[in-house]
Scaffold this active site. Sequence first.
Site, PDB file in Angstrom:
ATOM      1  N   GLU A 204     -66.732  93.978 -14.589  1.00  0.00           N
ATOM      2  CA  GLU A 204     -66.822  95.367 -15.041  1.00  0.00           C
ATOM      3  C   GLU A 204     -67.009  95.377 -16.567  1.00  0.00           C
ATOM      4  OE1 GLU A 204     -63.769  99.038 -15.837  1.00  0.00           O
ATOM      5  OE2 GLU A 204     -63.477  97.899 -13.969  1.00  0.00           O
TER       6      GLU A 204
ATOM      7  N   LYS B  86     -59.300 104.273  -8.472  1.00  0.00           N
ATOM      8  CA  LYS B  86     -58.631 103.464  -9.496  1.00  0.00           C
ATOM      9  C   LYS B  86     -57.341 104.161  -9.945  1.00  0.00           C
ATOM     10  CE  LYS B  86     -59.469 102.080 -14.335  1.00  0.00           C
ATOM     11  NZ  LYS B  86     -60.514 101.993 -15.380  1.00  0.00           N
TER      12      LYS B  86
END
Length: 214
Positions: A43, A134
């Site tokens: 990421e 998340k």
Amino acid sequence: MKKEEVILNMKKECLVAVVRAENKEQGEKIIDAIIAGGINFIEITMTVPGAVDIIKAMCEKYASNKDVVIGAGTVLDPETARAVILAGAQYVVSPGLNPATITLCNRYRIPMLPGVLSPTEAIQALELGCDVIKIFPGNLVGPSAISSFKGPLPQAEFMPSGGVDVPNVADWIKAGACAVGTGSSLTKGASKGDFAAVTAKAQEFVKAVAAARA
């Protein structure tokens, strides 16, 4: 890779490396070191100078390695989401919940993981079609937050990010996290130019996750 495959592989790998760096060169070295250590989900945060260019370069570099999945983090708006998708990002992560960004990602069938810290936000994320949510910042709530969220929302899948390290990664997984995101504890060695330490730390994470899931 199709959206369903990205999500399936993310759950299978269970580890997402959050990359922050001072510049493009350092960022690419960090990514290479992480992948060498066995973590394949990368990421790249938009706080890194030239982040979109890094995404494009890494997607091209690892195009022949089907295990490596490059995504973008700290995406705050749909304009940035579209830019990273065009650069090759296969999933998008945000510290918060922005409906317009989720809609944009859904349009192009790119997994979008919004950051939430309340049941209201988690429900909204589910209603907007997010497959993985998340929990951020994870260090503010701890692993028990997963079971608390899953009480009323057993159908939801959660990935904590923030404060996840080798000593506590098992706690998050055993609490029900489908994956975990880790950044500063993983890449700490890069600040001193010690990329071998980044690789070693990645290997530690892989072993810790495997042990927790066993």
